[in-house]
Design a protein around this motif. Structure first.
Motif, PDB file in Angstrom:
ATOM      1  N   THR A 288      -5.856  45.015 -27.783  1.00 34.09           N
ATOM      2  CA  THR A 288      -5.123  45.574 -26.637  1.00 34.09           C
ATOM      3  C   THR A 288      -6.085  46.162 -25.623  1.00 34.09           C
ATOM      4  OG1 THR A 288      -3.206  46.026 -28.032  1.00 34.09           O
ATOM      5  CG2 THR A 288      -3.353  47.254 -25.967  1.00 34.09           C
ATOM      6  N   LEU A 289      -7.105  46.843 -26.111  1.00 36.63           N
ATOM      7  CA  LEU A 289      -8.123  47.413 -25.223  1.00 36.63           C
ATOM      8  C   LEU A 289      -8.885  46.310 -24.476  1.00 36.63           C
ATOM      9  CD1 LEU A 289      -9.557  49.976 -24.231  1.00 36.63           C
ATOM     10  CD2 LEU A 289     -11.046  49.796 -26.241  1.00 36.63           C
ATOM     11  N   LEU A 290      -9.205  45.227 -25.176  1.00 34.20           N
ATOM     12  CA  LEU A 290      -9.856  44.088 -24.513  1.00 34.20           C
ATOM     13  C   LEU A 290      -8.967  43.519 -23.416  1.00 34.20           C
ATOM     14  CD1 LEU A 290     -11.514  41.969 -27.358  1.00 34.20           C
ATOM     15  CD2 LEU A 290     -12.683  43.131 -25.481  1.00 34.20           C
ATOM     16  N   LYS A 291      -7.675  43.358 -23.725  1.00 29.86           N
ATOM     17  CA  LYS A 291      -6.748  42.798 -22.736  1.00 29.86           C
ATOM     18  C   LYS A 291      -6.638  43.703 -21.519  1.00 29.86           C
ATOM     19  CE  LYS A 291      -2.193  40.991 -22.005  1.00 29.86           C
ATOM     20  NZ  LYS A 291      -1.356  39.953 -22.495  1.00 29.86           N
ATOM     21  N   LYS A 292      -6.590  45.006 -21.743  1.00 32.97           N
ATOM     22  CA  LYS A 292      -6.501  45.964 -20.643  1.00 32.97           C
ATOM     23  C   LYS A 292      -7.779  45.956 -19.800  1.00 32.97           C
ATOM     24  CE  LYS A 292      -5.890  50.891 -19.812  1.00 32.97           C
ATOM     25  NZ  LYS A 292      -5.794  52.214 -20.421  1.00 32.97           N
ATOM     26  N   SER A 293      -8.918  45.864 -20.463  1.00 29.51           N
ATOM     27  CA  SER A 293     -10.206  45.907 -19.759  1.00 29.51           C
ATOM     28  C   SER A 293     -10.569  44.584 -19.097  1.00 29.51           C
ATOM     29  CB  SER A 293     -11.308  46.295 -20.748  1.00 29.51           C
ATOM     30  OG  SER A 293     -11.046  47.541 -21.332  1.00 29.51           O
ATOM     31  N   PHE A 294     -10.131  43.473 -19.702  1.00 32.86           N
ATOM     32  CA  PHE A 294     -10.466  42.136 -19.209  1.00 32.86           C
ATOM     33  C   PHE A 294      -9.195  41.276 -19.204  1.00 32.86           C
ATOM     34  CE2 PHE A 294     -13.985  43.914 -21.696  1.00 32.86           C
ATOM     35  CZ  PHE A 294     -14.965  44.020 -20.722  1.00 32.86           C
ATOM     36  N   PRO A 295      -8.253  41.569 -18.306  1.00 35.66           N
ATOM     37  CA  PRO A 295      -6.935  40.917 -18.358  1.00 35.66           C
ATOM     38  C   PRO A 295      -6.948  39.406 -18.143  1.00 35.66           C
ATOM     39  CG  PRO A 295      -7.170  42.215 -16.345  1.00 35.66           C
ATOM     40  CD  PRO A 295      -8.366  42.517 -17.199  1.00 35.66           C
ATOM     41  N   ASP A 296      -7.980  38.876 -17.506  1.00 36.57           N
ATOM     42  CA  ASP A 296      -8.015  37.445 -17.210  1.00 36.57           C
ATOM     43  C   ASP A 296      -8.673  36.610 -18.299  1.00 36.57           C
ATOM     44  OD1 ASP A 296      -6.766  37.959 -14.789  1.00 36.57           O
ATOM     45  OD2 ASP A 296      -8.666  38.244 -13.733  1.00 36.57           O
ATOM     46  N   ILE A 297      -9.176  37.252 -19.327  1.00 39.41           N
ATOM     47  CA  ILE A 297      -9.884  36.517 -20.379  1.00 39.41           C
ATOM     48  C   ILE A 297      -8.970  36.394 -21.599  1.00 39.41           C
ATOM     49  CG2 ILE A 297     -11.894  36.474 -21.897  1.00 39.41           C
ATOM     50  CD1 ILE A 297     -13.449  37.860 -19.689  1.00 39.41           C
ATOM     51  N   PRO A 298      -8.665  35.166 -22.001  1.00 39.56           N
ATOM     52  CA  PRO A 298      -7.771  34.982 -23.154  1.00 39.56           C
ATOM     53  C   PRO A 298      -8.429  35.417 -24.460  1.00 39.56           C
ATOM     54  CG  PRO A 298      -8.604  32.871 -22.397  1.00 39.56           C
ATOM     55  CD  PRO A 298      -9.076  33.900 -21.409  1.00 39.56           C
ATOM     56  N   ARG A 299      -7.579  35.832 -25.388  1.00 35.99           N
ATOM     57  CA  ARG A 299      -8.018  36.247 -26.717  1.00 35.99           C
ATOM     58  C   ARG A 299      -7.469  35.271 -27.739  1.00 35.99           C
ATOM     59  NH1 ARG A 299      -4.899  40.932 -27.224  1.00 35.99           N
ATOM     60  NH2 ARG A 299      -3.713  39.903 -25.621  1.00 35.99           N
ATOM     61  N   HIS A 300      -8.297  34.912 -28.694  1.00 35.69           N
ATOM     62  CA  HIS A 300      -7.907  33.999 -29.758  1.00 35.69           C
ATOM     63  C   HIS A 300      -8.174  34.692 -31.095  1.00 35.69           C
ATOM     64  CE1 HIS A 300      -7.694  30.771 -26.781  1.00 35.69           C
ATOM     65  NE2 HIS A 300      -8.846  31.234 -26.328  1.00 35.69           N
ATOM     66  N   TRP A 301      -7.382  34.330 -32.089  1.00 36.64           N
ATOM     67  CA  TRP A 301      -7.493  34.936 -33.413  1.00 36.64           C
ATOM     68  C   TRP A 301      -7.956  33.907 -34.430  1.00 36.64           C
ATOM     69  CZ3 TRP A 301      -6.887  40.096 -33.962  1.00 36.64           C
ATOM     70  CH2 TRP A 301      -6.272  40.779 -32.899  1.00 36.64           C
ATOM     71  N   VAL A 302      -8.828  34.371 -35.345  1.00 35.86           N
ATOM     72  CA  VAL A 302      -9.315  33.534 -36.437  1.00 35.86           C
ATOM     73  C   VAL A 302      -9.182  34.337 -37.732  1.00 35.86           C
ATOM     74  CG1 VAL A 302     -11.363  32.457 -37.442  1.00 35.86           C
ATOM     75  CG2 VAL A 302     -10.939  32.241 -34.999  1.00 35.86           C
ATOM     76  N   ASP A 303      -8.632  33.714 -38.745  1.00 33.47           N
ATOM     77  CA  ASP A 303      -8.529  34.344 -40.056  1.00 33.47           C
ATOM     78  C   ASP A 303      -9.933  34.702 -40.535  1.00 33.47           C
ATOM     79  OD1 ASP A 303      -8.194  34.993 -42.748  1.00 33.47           O
ATOM     80  OD2 ASP A 303      -6.834  33.326 -43.141  1.00 33.47           O
TER      81      ASP A 303
END
Length: 138
Positions: free
Chosen positions: A77-92
């Motif tokens: 959430t902090l990454l999204k707030k700080s860098f809203p234009d950069i997508p986040r992906h999840w890896v197990d």
């Protein structure tokens, strides 16, 4: 092309890995304290273009969220707030720390160097990034 940054989140340290600009090779970048990570990424992005973030998704063996999942979600959430234009992906991220320890053991490092937790976190982030890259290749 831009780079991809990957994070192995921990409450004491965050391991960070990065791709090369062609997104062929994953390399350990650094380990930083969680309170310093946003400033670190901002400084990094002054010199390098980043197109995505990859985060390790902590899970139990049965696939349910681990105890640390809430901390990682907060970081995301902090990454999204700080860098809203950069997508986040999840890896197990199950087994990444164990694989990192095995890689260090096989590297031939001295016993004291093998105990370096920063190194383990950086290698774990590199493994997370490699998993992401492999799963997205055509």
């Amino acid at each position: 092309m831009a780079r991809i940054l990957a994070f192995d989140y921990g409450t004491k340290r965050i391991g960070i890995a990065v791709t090369d600009p062609l997104q062929i090779i994953a390399t350990g970048l650094d380990t930083v304290h969680p309170k310093d990570v946003i400033e670190y990424v901002k400084k990094y992005m002054l010199n390098e273009q980043v197109e995505a973030f990859v985060l390790g998704d902590p899970k139990q063996m049965d696939g349910s969220p681990s105890d640390s999942a809430q901390h990682v979600k907060g970081f995301a959430t902090l990454l999204k707030k700080s860098f809203p234009d950069i997508p986040r992906h999840w890896v197990d991220e199950r087994f990444t720390s164990k694989l990192a320890h095995q890689a260090i053991m096989q590297s031939g490092l001295k016993k004291m160097d093998r105990r370096d937790k920063d190194r383990v976190d950086t290698i774990a982030a590199t493994i997370i990034l490699q998993y992401f890259m492999e799963s997205n290749r055509l």
